[in-house]
Design a protein around this motif. Structure first.
Motif, PDB file in Angstrom:
ATOM      1  N   ASN A  96       0.878  -1.090   0.113  1.00 29.10           N
ATOM      2  CA  ASN A  96      -0.032   0.072  -0.049  1.00 29.10           C
ATOM      3  C   ASN A  96       0.702   1.242   0.132  1.00 29.10           C
ATOM      4  OD1 ASN A  96       0.288   1.217   2.753  1.00 29.10           O
ATOM      5  ND2 ASN A  96      -0.118  -0.855   3.329  1.00 29.10           N
ATOM      6  N   PRO A  97       0.186   2.478  -0.338  1.00 26.97           N
ATOM      7  CA  PRO A  97       1.226   3.438  -0.356  1.00 26.97           C
ATOM      8  C   PRO A  97       1.525   4.203   0.813  1.00 26.97           C
ATOM      9  CG  PRO A  97      -0.999   4.208  -1.358  1.00 26.97           C
ATOM     10  CD  PRO A  97      -0.892   2.466  -0.850  1.00 26.97           C
ATOM     11  N   THR A 142       1.894   9.810   4.453  1.00 29.24           N
ATOM     12  CA  THR A 142       0.451   9.450   4.002  1.00 29.24           C
ATOM     13  C   THR A 142      -0.007   8.417   4.720  1.00 29.24           C
ATOM     14  OG1 THR A 142       1.709   9.709   1.560  1.00 29.24           O
ATOM     15  CG2 THR A 142      -0.278   8.554   1.738  1.00 29.24           C
ATOM     16  N   TYR A 153      -1.673  -2.609  -6.202  1.00 23.83           N
ATOM     17  CA  TYR A 153      -0.433  -1.714  -5.573  1.00 23.83           C
ATOM     18  C   TYR A 153       0.812  -2.337  -5.915  1.00 23.83           C
ATOM     19  CZ  TYR A 153       2.275   2.067  -3.578  1.00 23.83           C
ATOM     20  OH  TYR A 153       3.057   3.060  -3.365  1.00 23.83           O
ATOM     21  N   ILE A 187       4.011  -1.065  -7.742  1.00 16.19           N
ATOM     22  CA  ILE A 187       5.108  -0.517  -7.328  1.00 16.19           C
ATOM     23  C   ILE A 187       6.463  -1.294  -7.848  1.00 16.19           C
ATOM     24  CG2 ILE A 187       5.267  -1.853  -5.009  1.00 16.19           C
ATOM     25  CD1 ILE A 187       6.274   0.910  -3.881  1.00 16.19           C
ATOM     26  N   ASP A 240       6.919   9.489  -1.226  1.00 17.24           N
ATOM     27  CA  ASP A 240       5.801   9.148  -2.233  1.00 17.24           C
ATOM     28  C   ASP A 240       6.279   7.973  -2.958  1.00 17.24           C
ATOM     29  OD1 ASP A 240       3.944   9.067  -4.255  1.00 17.24           O
ATOM     30  OD2 ASP A 240       3.782  11.109  -4.939  1.00 17.24           O
ATOM     31  N   LEU A 241       5.804   6.780  -2.623  1.00 21.32           N
ATOM     32  CA  LEU A 241       6.678   5.652  -3.122  1.00 21.32           C
ATOM     33  C   LEU A 241       6.774   5.421  -4.593  1.00 21.32           C
ATOM     34  CD1 LEU A 241       5.576   3.107  -0.221  1.00 21.32           C
ATOM     35  CD2 LEU A 241       7.356   4.441  -0.407  1.00 21.32           C
ATOM     36  N   VAL A 242       5.930   5.311  -5.435  1.00 28.42           N
ATOM     37  CA  VAL A 242       6.256   5.232  -6.585  1.00 28.42           C
ATOM     38  C   VAL A 242       6.676   6.255  -7.471  1.00 28.42           C
ATOM     39  CG1 VAL A 242       4.574   4.682  -8.759  1.00 28.42           C
ATOM     40  CG2 VAL A 242       4.094   3.308  -6.873  1.00 28.42           C
TER      41      VAL A 242
END
Length: 384
Positions: free
Chosen positions: A12-13, A18, A29, A33, A345-347
Motif C-alpha cells: 500500500n502507499p 501518507t 498496488y 510498485i 511518495d513511494l511510486v
C-alpha cells in the motif's frame, strides 16, 4: 564496482507522510510498485515483515508473476516457522521466480511485535536463534543427502529437501543491524549485511567491526548494503524545500490520534512519544539526530523521528540529483555495493530517483572501478 539499488515492494502507499487509506495489502498496488522499480533501473525490491502485515513470501510470489528481472528481497523472522518449512517456502519461491530470491532474516527489533506472535525470547537469544536458523536453511538448500541437526532451538532427524532446483544457486541470505550480536551473526551467515545510514566515519567503524567478525569466522565479508530516505529534486534548493515539507507533514501527523502508517511499522508496535527505541540501530539513529541535523555532504537526520510515536526511521539524503549521487558515491568508496532506498511518495519517488539519480551513481562507480584498475596496473612490468 557494480552498484545495486533496492526499493520498496510494499502492499500500500502509506508512509510517514501518507496515512493508510485502504487495505494494508492491495495486490494491484504491489504490482504497480514493483513494475515501477523494474522499469526504472532498480535491481531489487523488499517485501517487509510485520506481525499484522501480509505474508511477504506470497506478496513476492505475486510480484514475481508480474515482473521479469527484478530481484525479490523477502523479509522473514525465525519465530514464525520452522527452518525446514521456510527452506521449502523460499526454495519454491526461488524456482517460481527464476532464481531471484534473497531472504532477509530479522532477529526482531520490537519486543511487542515479537510477542504479538508468541515469541518471548530476549534480544541476545533471538540472534542466537537466527544463527542456528540460518545454518539449517543453508544446509537444507545445499545438502543432497539427509542431515541431522541437534541445536539449542531446533532438533531435526534425517531431513533432506528434494524440492530444489539442482541447476540453480540457492537463495541468498541477508541480515542487518547495528549491535555487536547483529554484526557477529551477520558476519557468520549473511551474503549481504544491511546498515542504517549513518555519517561516513561512524559507518566506516561499523564496517571494520563486521570485517573483523567475518575474519574471525573464516568467511569473506558480506556484501555491504546501507539504507537512506532520498529526498531529491533538480536543484539543492528545491530538494531542501521538499525536505522541510516532508518534516512538516510528519509533525502534522504526529500524536496519538494519527492513523496507522502500516508500511513503516506494525500498527500495534508504537512506542510512547519521547521513549527511546529498544533496538541498537534505531537508538544510534536517535542519538545521531540529537547530535545535529546535517552531516557530511547530504545526510539529514530529522526524518528519524517518526509520526505518532512510531519507531525511528532512516536518515535522509537531501539534495539535487548530482548532490545525492555524489553522497552515495562517498559510501561506494567505503565498499558499499547495495543501497536500500525509499522516498515518501513511494511510486513517484522511485521513478524520479531511478531515472535521474541511479544513472549518475552507476556512472560514478564505473569511473572509480576504471581508475582503480588503471592504478593497480600502473606499476606492472610485463616480461617474457
Amino acid at each position: 564496482m557494480t552498484v545495486e539499488f533496492l526499493g520498496a515492494g510494499y502492499g500500500n502507499p502509506s508512509t510517514e507522510t501518507t496515512p493508510l487509506a485502504g487495505n494494508v495489502f492491495d495486490p494491484g498496488y504491489t504490482r504497480e510498485i514493483v513494475r515501477a522499480h523494474e522499469d526504472h533501473g532498480w535491481d531489487h525490491v523488499l517485501f517487509p515483515y510485520a506481525s499484522d502485515g501480509p505474508d511477504p513470501a506470497q506478496a513476492a510470489a505475486w510480484a514475481a508473476v508480474h515482473t521479469d528481472r527484478i530481484r525479490l528481497r523477502v523479509a522473514h523472522r525465525p519465530n514464525v516457522s520452522a527452518p525446514t518449512f521456510a527452506a521449502k517456502t523460499f526454495a519454491t519461491l526461488d524456482a517460481v521466480s527464476g532464481g531471484r530470491v534473497t531472504v532477509h532474516l530479522i532477529a526482531g527489533g520490537l519486543t511487542s511485535d515479537q510477542r504479538a506472535e508468541g515469541d518471548d525470547l530476549d534480544k541476545d537469544a533471538r540472534y542466537d536463534r537466527l544463527a542456528e536458523y540460518a545454518d539449517v536453511l543453508l544446509r537444507a538448500w545445499t545438502s543432497t543427502e539427509p542431515f541431522t541437526h541437534h541445536g539449542r532451538h531446533y532438533d531435526l532427524e534425517e531431513f533432506v529437501l528434494r524440492a530444489r532446483t539442482p541447476d540453480r544457486a540457492r537463495p541468498g541470505l541477508s541480515a542487518g543491524g547495528a549491535s555487536l550480536p547483529a554484526l557477529r551473526v551477520g558476519a557468520q551467515v549473511a551474503d549481504v549485511f544491511a546498515f542504517f545510514g549513518e555519517p561516513l566515519a561512524a559507518t566506516a567503524a561499523q564496517v571494520e567491526l563486521l570485517r573483523a567478525f567475518a575474519a574471525a569466522a573464516g568467511r569473506p565479508t558480506p556484501r555491504l548494503q546501507i539504507a537512506f530516505r532520498p529526498i531529491v529534486a533538480p536543484t539543492d534548493e528545491e530538494a531542501w524545500a521538499r525536505a522541510h515539507a516532508v518534516r512538516a507533514r510528519i509533525d502534522e501527523l504526529a500524536g496519538p490520534a494519527a492513523a496507522p502508517v502500516a508500511t513503516v511499522a506494525p500498527a500495534g508496535a508504537r512506542r510512547a512519544p519521547g521513549a527511546l527505541p529498544e533496538n541498537t540501530a534505531n537508538l544510534r539513529l536517535a542519538e545521531l539526530a540529537a547530535s545535529g541535523e546535517r552531516h557530511d555532504r547530504a545526510l539529514w537526520t530529522p526524518t528519524v523521528a517518526g509520526a505518532g510515536g512510531l519507531p525511528t526511521s532512516a536518515t535522509a539524503l537531501v539534495g539535487s540529483y548530482r548532490t545525492v549521487a555524489d553522497a552515495l558515491l562517498d559510501y561506494v568508496d567505503l565498499g558499499f555495493e547495495i543501497f536500500g532506498l525509499r522516498g515518501y511518495d513511494l511510486v513517484a519517488d522511485a521513478v524520479e530517483f531511478g531515472d535521474q539519480v541511479i544513472p549518475l551513481v552507476r556512472e560514478g562507480a564505473a569511473r572509480r572501478s576504471e581508475t582503480s584498475h588503471r592504478r593497480s596496473g600502473a606499476g606492472t612490468t610485463l616480461t617474457g
